[in-house]
Write an enzyme that holds these catalytic residues in place. Structure first.
Site, mmCIF file in Angstrom:
data_model
loop_
_atom_site.group_PDB
_atom_site.id
_atom_site.type_symbol
_atom_site.label_atom_id
_atom_site.label_comp_id
_atom_site.label_asym_id
_atom_site.label_seq_id
_atom_site.Cartn_x
_atom_site.Cartn_y
_atom_site.Cartn_z
ATOM 1 N N ALA A 52 -26.116 -12.621 38.646
ATOM 2 C CA ALA A 52 -26.156 -13.563 37.517
ATOM 3 C C ALA A 52 -27.254 -13.255 36.496
ATOM 4 O O ALA A 52 -27.091 -13.495 35.307
ATOM 5 C CB ALA A 52 -26.327 -14.994 38.044
ATOM 6 N N THR A 60 -27.587 -13.884 32.081
ATOM 7 C CA THR A 60 -28.209 -15.103 31.538
ATOM 8 C C THR A 60 -28.529 -14.940 30.057
ATOM 9 O O THR A 60 -28.397 -15.890 29.287
ATOM 10 C CB THR A 60 -29.489 -15.490 32.311
ATOM 11 O OG1 THR A 60 -30.256 -14.316 32.548
ATOM 12 C CG2 THR A 60 -29.169 -16.142 33.630
ATOM 13 N N GLN A 111 -21.488 -9.143 41.236
ATOM 14 C CA GLN A 111 -21.189 -10.457 41.825
ATOM 15 C C GLN A 111 -20.700 -11.408 40.741
ATOM 16 O O GLN A 111 -20.306 -12.528 41.040
ATOM 17 C CB GLN A 111 -22.467 -11.045 42.450
ATOM 18 C CG GLN A 111 -23.015 -10.255 43.620
ATOM 19 C CD GLN A 111 -24.362 -10.795 44.063
ATOM 20 O OE1 GLN A 111 -25.390 -10.563 43.440
ATOM 21 N NE2 GLN A 111 -24.370 -11.540 45.152
ATOM 22 N N ASP A 131 -17.829 -12.993 35.016
ATOM 23 C CA ASP A 131 -17.729 -13.189 33.564
ATOM 24 C C ASP A 131 -17.003 -12.058 32.835
ATOM 25 O O ASP A 131 -16.728 -12.164 31.640
ATOM 26 C CB ASP A 131 -19.128 -13.392 32.954
ATOM 27 C CG ASP A 131 -20.110 -12.291 33.344
ATOM 28 O OD1 ASP A 131 -19.707 -11.107 33.395
ATOM 29 O OD2 ASP A 131 -21.293 -12.616 33.589
ATOM 30 N N HIS A 188 -16.449 -10.780 43.286
ATOM 31 C CA HIS A 188 -16.027 -12.190 43.302
ATOM 32 C C HIS A 188 -14.888 -12.454 42.324
ATOM 33 O O HIS A 188 -14.717 -13.582 41.870
ATOM 34 C CB HIS A 188 -17.222 -13.101 43.008
ATOM 35 C CG HIS A 188 -18.289 -13.051 44.065
ATOM 36 N ND1 HIS A 188 -19.622 -13.302 43.820
ATOM 37 C CD2 HIS A 188 -18.201 -12.757 45.388
ATOM 38 C CE1 HIS A 188 -20.311 -13.160 44.947
ATOM 39 N NE2 HIS A 188 -19.476 -12.830 45.910
ATOM 40 N N CYS A 199 3.264 -15.266 43.951
ATOM 41 C CA CYS A 199 3.816 -13.902 43.833
ATOM 42 C C CYS A 199 2.769 -12.877 43.409
ATOM 43 O O CYS A 199 3.020 -11.681 43.420
ATOM 44 C CB CYS A 199 4.974 -13.881 42.829
ATOM 45 S SG CYS A 199 4.466 -14.080 41.105
ATOM 46 N N CYS A 243 9.590 -18.567 39.528
ATOM 47 C CA CYS A 243 8.652 -18.544 40.654
ATOM 48 C C CYS A 243 8.062 -19.916 40.953
ATOM 49 O O CYS A 243 8.073 -20.377 42.079
ATOM 50 C CB CYS A 243 7.534 -17.537 40.393
ATOM 51 S SG CYS A 243 6.209 -17.578 41.604
ATOM 52 N N SER A 262 -30.006 -9.757 40.623
ATOM 53 C CA SER A 262 -29.500 -10.458 41.804
ATOM 54 C C SER A 262 -30.655 -10.693 42.750
ATOM 55 O O SER A 262 -31.439 -9.783 43.024
ATOM 56 C CB SER A 262 -28.430 -9.630 42.523
ATOM 57 O OG SER A 262 -28.105 -10.246 43.766
HETATM 58 ZN ZN LIG Z 1 4.582 -16.348 40.646
#
Ligand SMILES: [Zn+2]
Length: 256
Positions: free
Chosen positions: A26, A30, A103, A106, A121, A132, A162, A200
């Site tokens: 992060a 910032t 991590q 953004d 992440h 799907c 779907c 980090s």
């Molecule tokens: Zn789908």
């Protein structure tokens, strides 16, 4: 060691290795004005409960999540890569580093022009259908929510309707890390001889086990962060400064 000496040492290490892996958290974003969505206590968290970014909260009330996403969207979409993201991209283009593991959700490394990016992440810039797996851009999804489609529903999968629920690919509380970026990140850490951690504090598990993987296979470790980390004593070089300042000085020092 003075800051100038630290920057010189960092420049020498990057030039000497030419295969460093950068690992970001992060703290690199910032200065781009990105709020850390994992840190309740500011802004929208007074209005929304942090459980809306848990997978259980999302599944039980996706409409509430997308109301929150809509409110946060102007902040997120106006955030631009800063000097640190841009330098990471430039170092990759100059063949001085071998990719970035992040991590952050953004999407700023990709926007800055890095191509070898491993988003541990996931990302708030992309969404996928929980049924799907169809990938959507969050820009498109937010537009649909703005027009009143809340929650947004997957239109089709291979020509068939779907109706699956669409969720950002960012990992929510209670979800496992996606397998692909994790496995490729572990491989990168095994292969590297220099790992540079930026912004980090290496507190979040299991991402914080990656420096361990690198160290165990003989890599050196550099940490650039304002906070103390559990790995400080194992780092060859420790720079307690803001990522953007280090990037600015390093760029000058390396004549890039
Ligand atoms: Zn789908």
């Amino acid at each position: 060691m003075t800051l100038d000496e630290q920057i010189q040492k960092l420049a020498d290490m990057i030039l000497g290795n030419r295969s460093a892996v950068v690992f970001t958290g992060a703290g690199i974003s910032t200065d781009s004005g990105i709020p850390d969505y994992r840190t309740p206590g500011s802004g929208s968290w007074e209005k929304y409960d942090s459980s809306i970014v848990s997978i259980q909260g999302f599944l039980s009330d996706p409409t509430q999540y997308f109301n929150y996403a809509l409110e946060m969207y102007p902040i997120r979409s106006s955030a631009k890569p800063n000097k640190a993201h841009l330098l990471v991209a430039k170092l990759e283009k100059e063949d001085l580093i071998k990719g970035v593991i992040t991590q952050n959700v953004d999407g700023l490394h990709l926007e800055a022009g890095s191509s070898d990016v491993h988003e541990l992440h996931g990302s708030l810039r992309r969404a996928s259908c929980l049924q799907c797996g169809q990938i959507y851009s969050m820009d498109d999804i937010i537009q649909r929510v703005q027009k009143g489609e809340n929650p947004p529903i997957c239109e089709e999968f291979e020509g068939q309707p779907c109706q699956g629920l669409i969720k950002p690919t960012a990992v929510f509380f209670g979800e496992a890390l996606p397998k692909v970026p994790w496995d490729s990140s572990v491989d990168k850490c095994k292969d590297t001889t220099l790992m540079i951690v930026v912004g980090s504090s290496l507190q979040v598990s299991p991402a914080n086990s990656l420096p361990d993987v690198a160290l165990k296979t003989g890599s050196e470790l550099v940490i650039i962060d304002l906070m103390d980390t559990p790995f400080d004593s194992r780092a060859t070089l420790l720079i307690n400064e803001r990522a953007v300042l280090v990037a600015e000085l390093l760029e000058k020092k390396m004549g890039l």
